[in-house]
Design a protein around this motif. Structure first.
Motif, PDB file in Angstrom:
ATOM      1  N   UNK A 114       0.814  -1.173   0.083  1.00 41.45           N
ATOM      2  CA  UNK A 114      -0.066  -0.039   0.057  1.00 41.45           C
ATOM      3  C   UNK A 114       0.933   1.274   0.104  1.00 41.45           C
ATOM      4  N   UNK A 115       2.113   0.978  -0.200  1.00 43.38           N
ATOM      5  CA  UNK A 115       2.881   2.357  -0.488  1.00 43.38           C
ATOM      6  C   UNK A 115       3.416   2.246  -2.006  1.00 43.38           C
ATOM      7  N   UNK A 116       3.585   3.469  -2.410  1.00 41.22           N
ATOM      8  CA  UNK A 116       4.039   3.513  -3.826  1.00 41.22           C
ATOM      9  C   UNK A 116       5.484   3.157  -3.923  1.00 41.22           C
ATOM     10  N   UNK A 126       1.539  -1.010  -8.985  1.00 41.92           N
ATOM     11  CA  UNK A 126       0.736  -0.555  -7.939  1.00 41.92           C
ATOM     12  C   UNK A 126      -0.358  -1.213  -7.874  1.00 41.92           C
ATOM     13  N   UNK A 127      -1.039  -1.635  -6.705  1.00 46.67           N
ATOM     14  CA  UNK A 127      -2.330  -2.379  -7.040  1.00 46.67           C
ATOM     15  C   UNK A 127      -3.403  -1.395  -7.310  1.00 46.67           C
ATOM     16  N   UNK A 128      -4.451  -1.901  -7.855  1.00 48.21           N
ATOM     17  CA  UNK A 128      -5.633  -1.297  -8.403  1.00 48.21           C
ATOM     18  C   UNK A 128      -6.821  -1.305  -7.357  1.00 48.21           C
ATOM     19  N   UNK A 129      -6.649  -2.158  -6.403  1.00 49.12           N
ATOM     20  CA  UNK A 129      -7.590  -2.447  -5.406  1.00 49.12           C
ATOM     21  C   UNK A 129      -6.692  -2.908  -4.140  1.00 49.12           C
ATOM     22  N   UNK A 130      -7.258  -2.542  -2.947  1.00 52.76           N
ATOM     23  CA  UNK A 130      -6.575  -2.994  -1.808  1.00 52.76           C
ATOM     24  C   UNK A 130      -6.472  -4.455  -1.603  1.00 52.76           C
ATOM     25  N   UNK A 131      -5.110  -4.764  -1.490  1.00 55.71           N
ATOM     26  CA  UNK A 131      -4.753  -6.280  -0.940  1.00 55.71           C
ATOM     27  C   UNK A 131      -5.025  -6.479   0.528  1.00 55.71           C
ATOM     28  N   UNK A 132      -5.628  -7.338   1.123  1.00 58.55           N
ATOM     29  CA  UNK A 132      -6.204  -7.398   2.379  1.00 58.55           C
ATOM     30  C   UNK A 132      -5.872  -8.882   2.773  1.00 58.55           C
ATOM     31  N   UNK A 252       1.003   6.461   0.653  1.00 61.44           N
ATOM     32  CA  UNK A 252      -0.010   5.217   0.635  1.00 61.44           C
ATOM     33  C   UNK A 252      -0.829   5.255  -0.531  1.00 61.44           C
ATOM     34  N   UNK A 253      -1.032   4.172  -1.140  1.00 59.11           N
ATOM     35  CA  UNK A 253      -1.743   4.043  -2.384  1.00 59.11           C
ATOM     36  C   UNK A 253      -3.380   4.371  -2.067  1.00 59.11           C
ATOM     37  N   UNK A 254      -3.833   3.547  -1.139  1.00 61.06           N
ATOM     38  CA  UNK A 254      -5.296   3.867  -0.563  1.00 61.06           C
ATOM     39  C   UNK A 254      -5.111   4.428   0.736  1.00 61.06           C
ATOM     40  N   UNK A 255      -5.846   5.611   0.965  1.00 59.69           N
ATOM     41  CA  UNK A 255      -5.758   6.200   2.264  1.00 59.69           C
ATOM     42  C   UNK A 255      -6.824   5.540   3.131  1.00 59.69           C
ATOM     43  N   UNK A 256      -6.840   6.111   4.480  1.00 58.34           N
ATOM     44  CA  UNK A 256      -7.654   5.609   5.619  1.00 58.34           C
ATOM     45  C   UNK A 256      -9.358   5.377   4.926  1.00 58.34           C
TER      46      UNK A 256
END
Length: 314
Positions: A114-116, A126-132, A252-256
């Motif tokens: 989640x960090x560029x 860079x992921x297109x959706x969050x990896x959980x 961060x790629x995806x913020x909070x």
């Protein structure tokens, strides 16, 4: 244990002075134990490296654990704000043992890549959706507790992360409403057994991430109104005093807000749930040659405005 924990805190404070920022002096909620008190207690850390205000001394009806406290919502937070303004007696740091600010949450949600700059380090897109993925809550330990090397792994690595703590229950939360569900932020160390994460267990990440002691948290839960901008904070990890990770949460790629909206599609978020938002570059596994933690190492994870956690490896 108490003395060594205090020594590690003092060492961390001295190390942190090389950074041009100071911890926030606003609402810093902690869980702690003290010899004259029974069980864990909730407290306030003044933020200047001083002692701890025991919230039970101000209002004995308040819950003793963070999860229960957050479950009471704004009512409990307003009591804590009044306590902070009341200039209550302060317990000396030498008299308390700091616990993780949140223990036994319903879930610990983690975000990968989640960090560029961390993606660039791995030479992956860079992921297109969050990896959980997840850690079990049994992996949580306090800000100055020891990290135990499991005999099952020879490749234990460090990862400093910004952790979000949920304060309000929700499902299918819109990104525009997400911050209303956040209680605050804390520092996390996402300790990782790379052999189990990357090669064993069918390359599922869970087991490599969730050994006992693999999730130090702390030193405090800093409420969201006390953090100027969670997505513009310096973030750093040091191993034996050497800086190994240094970045900013603006990477961060995806913020909070996006993470909460994404995760809450799948699961209900409860007060006390912890979301680890990913790590910047500099982890040991991608060094040439790779470097892993060994007995006797000391890891310091630090985030601007939130503080520093210090964990000895045993």
């Amino acid at each position: 244990m108490l003395v060594s924990g205090r020594r590690r805190w003092l060492t961390a404070l001295l190390q942190a002075q090389r950074w041009p920022f100071q911890p926030s002096r606003d609402m810093r909620l902690v869980q702690f134990q003290a010899p004259h008190l029974t069980g864990p207690h909730l407290g306030l850390e003044p933020g200047n490296g001083g002692g701890v205000i025991n919230l039970s001394a101000f209002d004995p009806t308040l819950p003793k654990t963070m999860v229960e406290f957050l479950g009471q919502g704004e009512a409990a937070l307003s009591v804590a704000k009044r306590a902070l303004a009341a200039q209550l007696p302060v317990l000396p740091r030498s008299d308390v043992t700091f616990l993780a600010p949140v223990t036994r949450p319903d879930k610990v949600v983690c975000v990968g890549m989640n960090y560029v700059d961390h993606c660039k380090e791995q030479n992956v897109p860079v992921p297109k959706e969050p990896i959980i993925f997840s850690k079990f809550s049994s992996s949580i330990v306090g800000p100055y507790d020891e990290v135990v090397l499991p005999p099952e792994s020879q490749e234990v690595d460090w990862e400093v992360e910004l952790a979000v703590v949920i304060g309000k229950k929700g499902k299918h939360i819109k990104a525009t409403d997400a911050m209303a569900h956040v209680a605050g932020f804390t520092v996390a160390h996402d300790v990782s057994a790379r052999d189990w994460q990357m090669r064993r267990n069918g390359k599922q990440w869970l087991l490599g991430k969730t050994f006992d002691t693999f999730c130090p948290l702390g030193p405090a839960l800093v409420t969201k109104d006390s953090v100027a901008d969670p997505h513009n904070l310096k973030i750093c990890c040091r191993v034996n005093g050497e800086v190994v990770q240094s970045s900013n949460t603006n990477q961060m790629v995806f913020k909070t807000e996006e993470l909460i909206a994404w995760v809450s599609q799948f699961v209900t978020l409860f007060p006390g749930d912890v979301i680890l938002t990913g790590t910047p570059p500099g982890v040991g596994v991608f060094r040439k040659p790779p470097v892993f933690l060994k007995k006797g190492d000391e890891v310091q994870c630090e985030i601007e405005e939130l503080g520093v956690i210090v964990n000895k490896v045993v």
